[in-house]
Design an enzyme around this catalytic site. Structure first.
Site, PDB file in Angstrom:
ATOM      1  N   LEU A  33       0.820  -1.213   0.000  1.00  0.00           N
ATOM      2  CA  LEU A  33       0.000   0.000   0.000  1.00  0.00           C
ATOM      3  C   LEU A  33       0.856   1.266   0.000  1.00  0.00           C
ATOM      4  O   LEU A  33       1.937   1.307   0.588  1.00  0.00           O
ATOM      5  CB  LEU A  33      -0.936  -0.006   1.216  1.00  0.00           C
ATOM      6  CG  LEU A  33      -1.875  -1.209   1.307  1.00  0.00           C
ATOM      7  CD1 LEU A  33      -2.799  -1.074   2.514  1.00  0.00           C
ATOM      8  CD2 LEU A  33      -2.700  -1.381   0.034  1.00  0.00           C
ATOM      9  N   HIS A  37      -3.249   4.242  -2.642  1.00  0.00           N
ATOM     10  CA  HIS A  37      -4.280   3.409  -2.005  1.00  0.00           C
ATOM     11  C   HIS A  37      -4.984   4.179  -0.887  1.00  0.00           C
ATOM     12  O   HIS A  37      -6.201   4.060  -0.705  1.00  0.00           O
ATOM     13  CB  HIS A  37      -3.648   2.138  -1.420  1.00  0.00           C
ATOM     14  CG  HIS A  37      -3.086   1.211  -2.448  1.00  0.00           C
ATOM     15  ND1 HIS A  37      -1.740   0.958  -2.567  1.00  0.00           N
ATOM     16  CD2 HIS A  37      -3.695   0.480  -3.410  1.00  0.00           C
ATOM     17  CE1 HIS A  37      -1.538   0.094  -3.548  1.00  0.00           C
ATOM     18  NE2 HIS A  37      -2.697  -0.210  -4.079  1.00  0.00           N
TER      19      HIS A  37
END
Ligand code: PAF
Length: 281
Positions: A33, A37
Site C-alpha cells: 500500500l 491506495h
C-alpha cells in the site's frame, strides 16, 4: 480493526453492517500500500461508514510468473497502514482461501478486455474480473473504489457490474502522483534509482501530448509521435505503446475532437509502468 482471511467471515461481518443500516465500501488492492491506495480509502470513507480493504496478490491476473513472484508483499506493514488510516476491516485471504481445490469458474470479460493492456497481457483481465467478482461476492459492498491509473480495468469492472446486475456503485479516483509527476505504483519500488529517475519520461510523454493538443494539434498520430519522442529519448526506457482512445469504448481515435484519453505503457528493465491522462480538445 478486524482482520479476516476467509470469504465467509468477511460476508458475515459485512452482512451485520448492512443489517444495521451501515453502508459498506470496498477498496480492492494487491497490497504494498502507498499514498495512492490511501487516497482510495479516503474516497471510500466519503461513501460509506465501513471501509474494507482487500489485500490479495491475485495469481490469475499475472501473465508472467516472474512478475507475480517479484510482486512486493509487505502484509504486516500494509495492515499497520490500514489501522493507522482508520480502516474497519482488512480482508487478506491466502491463495487457498480464494481459489480452493476444485475452483473452476471464471468471469470472461468482453471486447473491452481484448485491446491495449489485454493485447499485451493475455488473460490479465479475465483474472481481474474473476477476482473482483469474488471480492464483491464476499464483501457485499454498496460501493467499490478503483484508481484511474488502471483506466482500462476501471472500464471493464464498470461493464461487468452493469452486465451482471451486481448493483454496486463503482467509483473511479484520479491518479495520485509523486512530486515529479510519476504515477504512484507498487511497481515503482522495483525500479533502480537510475530507472526511477528515468521513469519521469512517462508522465512527461503524456504532458507532451497535452501540450501539443493545447498548441492546436488534433491529429492522433502526430500527438502520439510527440509523446513517443519523449520516451524514445530516454535510454533506460523501452516504449511499448501510447494510444489515444475513446474513454467509453476504448477504441482508438483518429483525432481529438471530443474528450479522449491517452494511455501508455513503458518498460524499465523488467518493470512495466502504465499511465494515462484525459485529453480535452
Ligand atoms: O488494481 C489492482 O490492484 C488489482 O487489479 C485488483 C483490482 C485489486 C484485482 O486484483
Amino acid at each position: 480493526m478486524l482482520i479476516v482471511h476467509s470469504p465467509d467471515a468477511l460476508s458475515a461481518d459485512s452482512d451485520a453492517h448492512r443489517v444495521a443500516g451501515r453502508r459498506v465500501a470496498l477498496v480492492p488492492t494487491m497490497g504494498a500500500l502507498h499514498a495512492g491506495h490511501l487516497a482510495l480509502v479516503d474516497e471510500a470513507r466519503r461513501h460509506a461508514e465501513v471501509v474494507i480493504v482487500s489485500i490479495f496478490v491475485n495469481p490469475l491476473q499475472f501473465n508472467r510468473s516472474n512478475d507475480f513472484d517479484a510482486y512486493p508483499r509487505p502484509l504486516d506493514a500494509d495492515i499497520d497502514m490500514c489501522r493507522a488510516h482508520g480502516v474497519e476491516v482488512v480482508y487478506a485471504p491466502t491463495a487457498a482461501d480464494m481459489y480452493p481445490a476444485g475452483f473452476q469458474t471464471h468471469v470472461q470479460p468482453g471486447p473491452l478486455a481484448d485491446v491495449l493492456e489485454g493485447e499485451h497481457r493475455p488473460g490479465h483481465f479475465r483474472g481481474v474480473t474473476t477476482v473482483v467478482a469474488k471480492l464483491f461476492g464476499a464483501a457485499r459492498p454498496h460501493v467499490a473504489v478503483f484508481g484511474e491509473k488502471d483506466f482500462q480495468q476501471l472500464a471493464i469492472v464498470r461493464r461487468m457490474v452493469a452486465d451482471l446486475d451486481m448493483g454496486i456503485e463503482v467509483v473511479g479516483m484520479s491518479t495520485v502522483r509523486e512530486p515529479d509527476g510519476l504515477a504512484i505504483s507498487s511497481r515503482n519500488r522495483r525500479l533502480t534509482p537510475e530507472q526511477r529517475a528515468a521513469a519521469v519520461c512517462v508522465p512527461a510523454s503524456l504532458a507532451a501530448v497535452r501540450e501539443h493538443l493545447a498548441g492546436g494539434e488534433r491529429d492522433a498520430q502526430r500527438l502520439i509521435a510527440a509523446g513517443r519522442a519523449v520516451v524514445d529519448a530516454e535510454p533506460l526506457a523501452r516504449y511499448e505503446h501510447l494510444e489515444l482512445i475513446d474513454p467509453d469504448t476504448l477504441a482508438p481515435v483518429a483525432a481529438i475532437d471530443r474528450p479522449a484519453r491517452a494511455v501508455t505503457a513503458v518498460w524499465f528493465g523488467e518493470v512495466r509502468l502504465i499511465d494515462n491522462c484525459p485529453l480535452v480538445p
